[in-house]
Design a protein around this motif. Sequence first.
Motif, mmCIF file in Angstrom:
data_model
loop_
_atom_site.group_PDB
_atom_site.id
_atom_site.type_symbol
_atom_site.label_atom_id
_atom_site.label_comp_id
_atom_site.label_asym_id
_atom_site.label_seq_id
_atom_site.Cartn_x
_atom_site.Cartn_y
_atom_site.Cartn_z
ATOM 1 N N HIS A 52 105.081 -38.184 47.467
ATOM 2 C CA HIS A 52 105.721 -36.918 47.153
ATOM 3 C C HIS A 52 104.654 -35.839 47.129
ATOM 4 C CE1 HIS A 52 104.047 -36.706 43.046
ATOM 5 N NE2 HIS A 52 104.165 -38.025 43.063
ATOM 6 N N CYS A 53 105.062 -34.593 46.934
ATOM 7 C CA CYS A 53 104.112 -33.486 46.777
ATOM 8 C C CYS A 53 104.464 -32.651 45.550
ATOM 9 C CB CYS A 53 104.106 -32.612 48.029
ATOM 10 S SG CYS A 53 103.174 -33.336 49.385
ATOM 11 N N ALA A 54 104.898 -33.321 44.491
ATOM 12 C CA ALA A 54 105.285 -32.645 43.252
ATOM 13 C C ALA A 54 104.085 -32.581 42.310
ATOM 14 C CB ALA A 54 106.462 -33.366 42.603
ATOM 15 N N SER A 55 103.234 -31.577 42.510
ATOM 16 C CA SER A 55 101.971 -31.499 41.770
ATOM 17 C C SER A 55 102.174 -31.310 40.270
ATOM 18 C CB SER A 55 101.122 -30.343 42.311
ATOM 19 O OG SER A 55 100.923 -30.477 43.691
ATOM 20 N N LEU A 56 103.164 -30.506 39.891
ATOM 21 C CA LEU A 56 103.394 -30.259 38.464
ATOM 22 C C LEU A 56 104.099 -31.443 37.811
ATOM 23 C CD1 LEU A 56 104.463 -26.507 38.516
ATOM 24 C CD2 LEU A 56 102.328 -27.458 37.653
ATOM 25 N N THR A 57 104.953 -32.110 38.569
ATOM 26 C CA THR A 57 105.690 -33.245 38.023
ATOM 27 C C THR A 57 104.816 -34.490 37.949
ATOM 28 O OG1 THR A 57 107.697 -32.360 39.046
ATOM 29 C CG2 THR A 57 107.786 -34.631 38.270
ATOM 30 N N GLY A 58 103.971 -34.695 38.985
ATOM 31 C CA GLY A 58 103.215 -35.937 39.048
ATOM 32 C C GLY A 58 101.716 -35.780 39.149
ATOM 33 N N GLY A 59 101.190 -34.570 38.910
ATOM 34 C CA GLY A 59 99.749 -34.341 39.034
ATOM 35 C C GLY A 59 99.105 -33.929 37.725
ATOM 36 N N ARG A 60 97.845 -33.497 37.828
ATOM 37 C CA ARG A 60 97.104 -33.007 36.661
ATOM 38 C C ARG A 60 96.064 -31.999 37.129
ATOM 39 N NH1 ARG A 60 92.309 -36.149 36.325
ATOM 40 N NH2 ARG A 60 92.359 -37.959 37.715
ATOM 41 N N PRO A 61 95.519 -31.188 36.200
ATOM 42 C CA PRO A 61 94.615 -30.106 36.597
ATOM 43 C C PRO A 61 93.327 -30.597 37.259
ATOM 44 C CG PRO A 61 95.509 -29.693 34.416
ATOM 45 C CD PRO A 61 95.887 -31.101 34.772
ATOM 46 N N GLY A 62 92.869 -29.820 38.242
ATOM 47 C CA GLY A 62 91.621 -30.071 38.940
ATOM 48 C C GLY A 62 91.296 -28.872 39.812
ATOM 49 N N VAL A 63 90.268 -28.989 40.645
ATOM 50 C CA VAL A 63 89.830 -27.875 41.491
ATOM 51 C C VAL A 63 89.980 -28.251 42.954
ATOM 52 C CG1 VAL A 63 87.875 -26.429 42.177
ATOM 53 C CG2 VAL A 63 88.232 -26.987 39.759
ATOM 54 N N LEU A 64 90.619 -27.359 43.724
ATOM 55 C CA LEU A 64 90.786 -27.545 45.161
ATOM 56 C C LEU A 64 90.890 -26.177 45.823
ATOM 57 C CD1 LEU A 64 91.330 -29.470 47.606
ATOM 58 C CD2 LEU A 64 93.778 -29.209 47.100
ATOM 59 N N HIS A 65 90.243 -26.020 46.961
ATOM 60 C CA HIS A 65 90.354 -24.802 47.776
ATOM 61 C C HIS A 65 90.073 -23.529 46.976
ATOM 62 C CE1 HIS A 65 93.143 -27.323 50.541
ATOM 63 N NE2 HIS A 65 91.877 -27.434 50.905
ATOM 64 N N GLY A 66 89.067 -23.621 46.119
ATOM 65 C CA GLY A 66 88.568 -22.421 45.457
ATOM 66 C C GLY A 66 89.244 -22.029 44.173
ATOM 67 N N ASN A 67 90.206 -22.836 43.668
ATOM 68 C CA ASN A 67 90.852 -22.485 42.402
ATOM 69 C C ASN A 67 91.203 -23.729 41.602
ATOM 70 O OD1 ASN A 67 94.281 -22.633 42.654
ATOM 71 N ND2 ASN A 67 93.071 -22.875 44.513
ATOM 72 N N ARG A 68 91.369 -23.544 40.306
ATOM 73 C CA ARG A 68 91.761 -24.638 39.426
ATOM 74 C C ARG A 68 93.265 -24.587 39.218
ATOM 75 N NH1 ARG A 68 92.432 -26.239 33.912
ATOM 76 N NH2 ARG A 68 91.531 -28.314 33.534
ATOM 77 N N THR A 69 93.917 -25.734 39.431
ATOM 78 C CA THR A 69 95.366 -25.792 39.310
ATOM 79 C C THR A 69 95.791 -27.246 39.174
ATOM 80 O OG1 THR A 69 97.435 -25.043 40.317
ATOM 81 C CG2 THR A 69 95.743 -25.903 41.821
ATOM 82 N N TYR A 70 97.085 -27.501 39.180
ATOM 83 C CA TYR A 70 97.580 -28.873 39.163
ATOM 84 C C TYR A 70 97.450 -29.475 40.562
ATOM 85 C CZ TYR A 70 99.639 -28.975 34.473
ATOM 86 O OH TYR A 70 99.824 -28.998 33.117
#
Length: 408
Positions: free
Chosen positions: A279-297
């Motif tokens: 899947h690609c549900a970052s908020l549902t199944g992810g956690r914070p980290g850094v990618l492509h220049g910003n910190r997000t889920y």
Amino acid sequence: MPDDLFNSFMNGPDDKGRFGDYGGRFVSETLMPLILSLEAEYEKAKTDDSFWAEMHDLWTHYVGRPSPLYFAERLTDHLGGAKVYMKRDELNHTGAHKINNVLGQIILARRMGKSRIIAETGAGQHGVATATVCAKFGLQCVVYMGAHDVERQAPNVFRMRLLGAEVIPVTSGRGTLKDAMNDALRDWVTNVRDTFYCIGTVAGPHPYPAMVRDFQSIIGKEVREQMQAAEGRLPDTLIAAIGGGSNAMGLFHPFLDDKTVNIIGVEAGGKGVNEKMEHCASLTGGRPGVLHGNRTYLLQDDDGQILEGFSISAGLDYPGIGPEHAWLHDIGRAQYVSITDVEALEAFQLCCALEGIIPALEPSHALAHVMKIAPTLPADHLLVMNMCGRGDKDIFTVAKHLGFDMKI
């Protein structure tokens, strides 16, 4: 939610580009001068009447704005319950919301003296929009696109090449949007003198998330006026699909200070939110980290390595999400849900059959959630979903999944 949080929404990120714990600027030293120059140029443009005059002229006479707010009467009757409206941004020139933002960035690029524009694309709509505007202004255009997406989005690849863009298939990783963005960033580091990176979503290093959001906010500003004209009040619920999240943030942002407006973002649930990350549900199944220049889920493993997500929709096939969405999720101002491939395909077919509108697979995810909640809401409930893209680019993908032989 405390009133001071509502009062802070329209102020955007802090001076370090942070939305709470998210956002920021994580880039190489080579890119910092260019990022700072872009930030300064945008800050100047925001208060420049001539900049916005050019934008509004192009939005009106080139893009075809304002896009209609359409009452989906047959869908409403079929579902029962809430009154369903569609913001018809698929009627824009190039067939999606992407051109709203591309125009702004390329006007800035011209002001900065840049002659070469690079972009990343997944579904191809941002690539088509970038190639289109570059053709209009006579600028060199290079679009990075994952090899997997090149295959499943062939109509848009052809359109980009017709418009004069060089389309570079990216074979690293799984050959999707994340990998295309990686290669675009590498290009930018190498060619900082004459190159402008036109990012297609509300992600990347500051000022991109706020800048892209500001350009896309024309969507929500129009909805406010159109709903007042149609119903005499604001909508009760807003729904939009989210990959990186630019169409959603464009719809949501002008309403963030309105406590009565419920906001729902719909992520790509793929084969279902599970430990295999299909899947690609970052908020549902992810956690914070850094990618492509910003910190997000992000979708990542225990060691912080970015995982390859999955979605039938090329435009939602990204293992992260814009940092402002991450912030809105954490503070509870917006609700984020996921929709599976199967549910999105059902919504795609229903929209075609009932409304004579062939949607892209991206907004089909939003429509699938509309189908879930509209029957549970009262008849006077006003629901607006963003029809952010048209489906001609997806007909081969849908035909394959439905078992239809396109050779017939």
